[in-house]
Design a protein around this motif. Structure first.
Motif, PDB file in Angstrom:
ATOM      1  N   GLU A   1       0.836  -1.192   0.000  1.00 56.50           N
ATOM      2  CA  GLU A   1       0.000   0.000   0.000  1.00 56.50           C
ATOM      3  C   GLU A   1       0.879   1.253   0.000  1.00 56.50           C
ATOM      4  N   PRO A   2       0.319   2.408  -0.350  1.00 57.63           N
ATOM      5  CA  PRO A   2       1.085   3.657  -0.223  1.00 57.63           C
ATOM      6  C   PRO A   2       1.535   3.859   1.225  1.00 57.63           C
ATOM      7  N   PRO A   3       2.758   4.355   1.435  1.00 53.87           N
ATOM      8  CA  PRO A   3       3.274   4.476   2.810  1.00 53.87           C
ATOM      9  C   PRO A   3       2.574   5.568   3.604  1.00 53.87           C
ATOM     10  N   GLN A   4       2.474   5.327   4.905  1.00 56.03           N
ATOM     11  CA  GLN A   4       2.032   6.343   5.855  1.00 56.03           C
ATOM     12  C   GLN A   4       3.247   6.840   6.627  1.00 56.03           C
ATOM     13  N   GLU A   5       3.202   8.104   7.046  1.00 56.88           N
ATOM     14  CA  GLU A   5       4.384   8.732   7.634  1.00 56.88           C
ATOM     15  C   GLU A   5       4.858   8.002   8.878  1.00 56.88           C
ATOM     16  N   ILE A   6       3.948   7.577   9.750  1.00 59.18           N
ATOM     17  CA  ILE A   6       4.343   6.958  11.018  1.00 59.18           C
ATOM     18  C   ILE A   6       4.445   5.440  10.890  1.00 59.18           C
ATOM     19  N   LYS A   7       3.424   4.813  10.353  1.00 58.21           N
ATOM     20  CA  LYS A   7       3.379   3.355  10.329  1.00 58.21           C
ATOM     21  C   LYS A   7       4.267   2.729   9.259  1.00 58.21           C
ATOM     22  N   GLY A   8       4.594   3.474   8.235  1.00 61.23           N
ATOM     23  CA  GLY A   8       5.297   2.864   7.124  1.00 61.23           C
ATOM     24  C   GLY A   8       4.324   2.300   6.116  1.00 61.23           C
ATOM     25  N   THR A   9       4.691   1.166   5.511  1.00 62.68           N
ATOM     26  CA  THR A   9       3.926   0.614   4.394  1.00 62.68           C
ATOM     27  C   THR A   9       3.301  -0.721   4.768  1.00 62.68           C
ATOM     28  N   LEU A  10       2.028  -0.842   4.487  1.00 61.11           N
ATOM     29  CA  LEU A  10       1.315  -2.098   4.713  1.00 61.11           C
ATOM     30  C   LEU A  10       1.627  -3.076   3.589  1.00 61.11           C
ATOM     31  N   LEU A  11       2.094  -4.264   3.966  1.00 64.78           N
ATOM     32  CA  LEU A  11       2.279  -5.366   3.023  1.00 64.78           C
ATOM     33  C   LEU A  11       1.090  -6.316   3.174  1.00 64.78           C
ATOM     34  N   ARG A  12       0.263  -6.372   2.142  1.00 59.53           N
ATOM     35  CA  ARG A  12      -0.890  -7.281   2.128  1.00 59.53           C
ATOM     36  C   ARG A  12      -0.501  -8.573   1.418  1.00 59.53           C
ATOM     37  N   ILE A  13      -0.732  -9.688   2.072  1.00 58.08           N
ATOM     38  CA  ILE A  13      -0.440 -11.004   1.503  1.00 58.08           C
ATOM     39  C   ILE A  13      -1.716 -11.837   1.563  1.00 58.08           C
ATOM     40  N   VAL A  14      -2.010 -12.547   0.515  1.00 62.45           N
ATOM     41  CA  VAL A  14      -3.192 -13.411   0.484  1.00 62.45           C
ATOM     42  C   VAL A  14      -2.746 -14.855   0.703  1.00 62.45           C
ATOM     43  N   LEU A  15      -3.174 -15.436   1.823  1.00 59.99           N
ATOM     44  CA  LEU A  15      -2.834 -16.817   2.155  1.00 59.99           C
ATOM     45  C   LEU A  15      -3.949 -17.764   1.709  1.00 59.99           C
ATOM     46  N   GLN A  16      -3.549 -19.005   1.499  1.00 60.16           N
ATOM     47  CA  GLN A  16      -4.502 -20.029   1.078  1.00 60.16           C
ATOM     48  C   GLN A  16      -4.364 -21.221   2.004  1.00 60.16           C
ATOM     49  N   ASN A  17      -4.961 -21.091   3.165  1.00 58.00           N
ATOM     50  CA  ASN A  17      -4.884 -22.123   4.203  1.00 58.00           C
ATOM     51  C   ASN A  17      -3.429 -22.434   4.562  1.00 58.00           C
ATOM     52  N   ASP A  18      -2.657 -21.370   4.724  1.00 57.53           N
ATOM     53  CA  ASP A  18      -1.228 -21.497   5.040  1.00 57.53           C
ATOM     54  C   ASP A  18      -0.964 -21.168   6.503  1.00 57.53           C
ATOM     55  N   SER A  19       0.073 -21.783   7.044  1.00 55.45           N
ATOM     56  CA  SER A  19       0.505 -21.462   8.410  1.00 55.45           C
ATOM     57  C   SER A  19       1.890 -20.830   8.432  1.00 55.45           C
ATOM     58  N   SER A  20       2.450 -20.585   7.243  1.00 60.18           N
ATOM     59  CA  SER A  20       3.732 -19.892   7.172  1.00 60.18           C
ATOM     60  C   SER A  20       3.814 -19.148   5.847  1.00 60.18           C
ATOM     61  N   VAL A  21       4.671 -18.136   5.814  1.00 57.96           N
ATOM     62  CA  VAL A  21       4.847 -17.329   4.620  1.00 57.96           C
ATOM     63  C   VAL A  21       6.284 -16.858   4.564  1.00 57.96           C
TER      64      VAL A  21
END
Length: 631
Positions: A74-94
């Motif tokens: 996502e576009p970065p926010q000044e304090i939080k930084g950047t959100l990384l969105r990941i789509v899992l498919q019944n996963d327990s690790s990435v």
């Protein structure tokens, strides 16, 4: 579905990370870390997973089988930084393959000339409060406690230390994949150092340092690490670390981290110490040859119980870390040095708290213990309030129920919440169960949710014969100074001259704490002749103790005393500890136009030496200064 922390994208409906496997390749030429982070989650999950990042380049994201997963930044926010969105498919690790930025907020890369030995480059981390996300993608909230393993690929002539147990070293990079990040890499000139952290920690306690680092044992569980030119002095300065550890165990119970090692960092380190478990980071300004830095060691050690073992759930509850730790630090010091000495520490804390309460008079929210830091950078509002108001609140509870009963409460608190992250409400619920009549004795809401200090704080205001003596000298100083300045009457035989004689007599046995209390109690702005007399008699600006030197130079900065400008400049060009930078820069910026311009010139020259966190803090001070007075 909602964020669990005002400073993290971590969502309440998503599984938390339980373990991270890190493979990191450090490229000193480009000041970049190439890496892979395998995050193992507490349960299987389908749908989006949110991770915190800041200035990370993401190459790919896969599941444990190596199959690609959909992701976006996502576009970065000044304090939080950047959100990384990941789509899992019944996963327990990435697994995320990534690259850091040369300006990563947690990292400071140093040229050989910026180190003590001048031989090798150096890099170190400072992840508190929300900077781990600039090193690897993670749920960067203390509510998420992780274990981790790490393989650190570095030039062969360097050594690595981490907040983790050392496993071993491979001199030859046998796996080509480890070196795929750099075409210039010669595997035969690299080494891999391996670590594991089996106790769950918040991400902000992830710590790494790489450089020309050697060590010397000072106890069964304690070892001092430093650059070669500093190791002998560092080992002497902290030779009592094992004894302090044993004393802390007597007060708070068994030490759960196996080792208590100390790393002395280059001068740019922005804090006095950082409580990274197993490997505490310390500023070299503590090495003065008299072992007077014991309170910093005691503070970082106390974090092993209050902060590392039990952590605040968010920055809103930061006092649970630092208030408890400051209280515990002073219990350690009292057991080692007695009540008179701990009174001096309490007095310095009380004075510092009053200054920060005044500093936040237009933002009183940040003089509460339980704060609301939504849309607020925790580095911006960092202060002594959670440390000192938190400590005095616990002193107030102890005063109400007596030390024996409070000690029973404290040990049960540590036992109950070991390896957990909690909020203020959880603490208060536990307090009310364990001490059911406490609300009848203490106005707890006024301490937790009220601004400033409540009226009953006077019950725990520090008192001692030494403090009374220093207070009398301070008040007489102010009176004699006013008379001398009004009559320009500073010469031999005057009341002012006689006062200096008395001060010299009284101060003959003073150590750093007494001098700092005295200097901190003086007016911020003092007539130049007064400063000249103090400097000529006591040589304060050249003291080998940084606490004394900076306390005096701060007055000189606010006073625009140009004879001390070279000493101020030397300090600001020598160290990056924010405890010293902030008052010196603030003093210059609130002084004469010449002083303000000096501050701007020094910062322009020195900022590359400062850690990114310190750079940001000083830049904020400069931004708030009147630009018309800066040329």
């Amino acid at each position: 579905m909602a964020p669990i922390d005002p400073h993290s994208y971590t969502d309440s409906s998503h599984p938390l990370t339980k373990h991270v496997d890190l493979d990191l390749f450090l490229d000193f030429d480009t000041r970049v870390i190439y890496g892979t982070a395998l995050l193992r989650l507490e349960r299987q999950h389908s749908g989006e997973l949110y991770l915190d990042t800041r200035d990370l380049s993401i190459e790919k994201v896969t599941n444990a089988s190596g199959e690609p997963l959909q992701f976006c930044l996502e576009p970065p926010q000044e304090i939080k930084g950047t959100l990384l969105r990941i789509v899992l498919q019944n996963d327990s690790s990435v697994a995320v393959t990534f690259k850091t930025s040369p300006s990563a907020s947690a990292l400071q890369w140093l040229e050989p000339s910026q180190t003590a030995g001048k031989r090798l480059s150096y890099v170190y981390t400072q992840c508190q409060a929300i900077h781990a996300r600039s090193i690897f993608p993670c749920q960067d909230t203390p509510a998420s406690r992780i274990t981790y393993s790490a393989n650190i690929n570095v030039p062969r002539d360097m050594r690595v230390v981490m907040s983790a147990a050392y496993i071993g070293r491979s001199e030859i990079c046998a796996e080509e994949s480890k070196c795929r990040f750099s075409s210039a890499c010669n595997p035969n000139l690299r080494a891999i150092e391996k670590f594991t952290m089996k106790q769950p920690i918040p991400p902000y306690l992830f710590a790494l340092a790489v450089g020309d680092i050697v060590h010397q044992d000072v106890g069964i569980r304690t070892r001092v690490y430093a650059e070669p030119p500093m190791i002998k002095a560092a080992a002497y300065e902290f030779a009592n670390a094992e004894a302090i550890l044993k004393q802390a165990e007597m007060l708070f119970g068994p030490y759960d981290w196996e080792r208590f090692d100390l790393l002395i960092l280059p001068p740019s380190f922005p804090y006095g110490g950082m409580e990274n478990p197993r490997m505490v980071f310390l500023t070299p300004t503590l090495i003065v040859g008299d072992r007077s830095g014991v309170e910093v060691v005691a503070h970082e050690l106390a974090h092993s119980w209050t902060g590392n073992l039990i952590s605040n759930a968010t920055a809103n509850d930061f006092w649970l870390n630092e208030g408890f730790t400051t209280y515990a630090e002073r219990r350690i010091i009292e057991s080692l040095d007695g009540e008179e000495q701990v009174a001096l520490h309490l007095a310095l804390g009380w004075n510092g708290l009053q200054e920060d309460i005044e500093r936040f008079k237009t933002r009183p929210e940040f003089t509460k213990l339980k704060t609301n830091q939504e849309n607020v950078d925790p580095d911006e509002v960092y202060s002594q309030v959670p440390y000192e108001k938190g400590c005095f609140f616990l002193k107030r509870l102890e005063y109400a129920v007596g030390r024996p009963q409070f000690d029973i409460f404290l040990k049960k608190y540590i036992e109950t919440f070991r390896f957990q992250s909690i909020d203020t409400e959880t603490f208060l619920d536990f307090l009310n169960v364990q001490l059911p009549t406490i609300n009848e004795k203490v106005n707890i809401d006024a301490w937790i949710n009220g601004t400033g200090l409540p009226p009953d704080a006077d019950l725990v205001k520090p008192k001692s014969d030494i403090l009374e003596s220093i207070s009398n000298l301070t008040e007489r100083f102010k009176a004699e100074k006013r008379i001398a300045e009004s009559k320009a009457n500073f010469g031999e035989g005057t009341d002012w001259f006689l006062y200096l004689e008395i001060l010299e007599h009284e101060a003959r046995n003073w150590q750093a704490k007494e001098w700092k209390i005295f200097l901190d109690s003086l007016p911020k702005k003092v007539e130049h002749k007064t400063l000249e007399d103090l400097e000529n008699r006591f040589k304060l600006s050249t003291s080998c103790n940084w606490e004394i030197k900076v306390a005096f130079l701060t007055i000189a900065a606010y006073s625009g005393y140009e004879k001390c400008f070279p000493a101020i400049e030397t300090c600001l060009l020598t160290v990056g500890r924010m405890l010293y930078l902030k008052p010196l820069y603030a003093g210059l910026l609130e002084s004469t136009p010449e002083a303000r311009n000096l501050a701007l010139r020094i910062f322009t020259e020195a900022k590359s030496m400062y850690h990114p966190i310190a750079q940001g803090v000083i830049q904020t001070l400069l931004n708030k200064a009147d630009p018309q007075n800066l040329v």
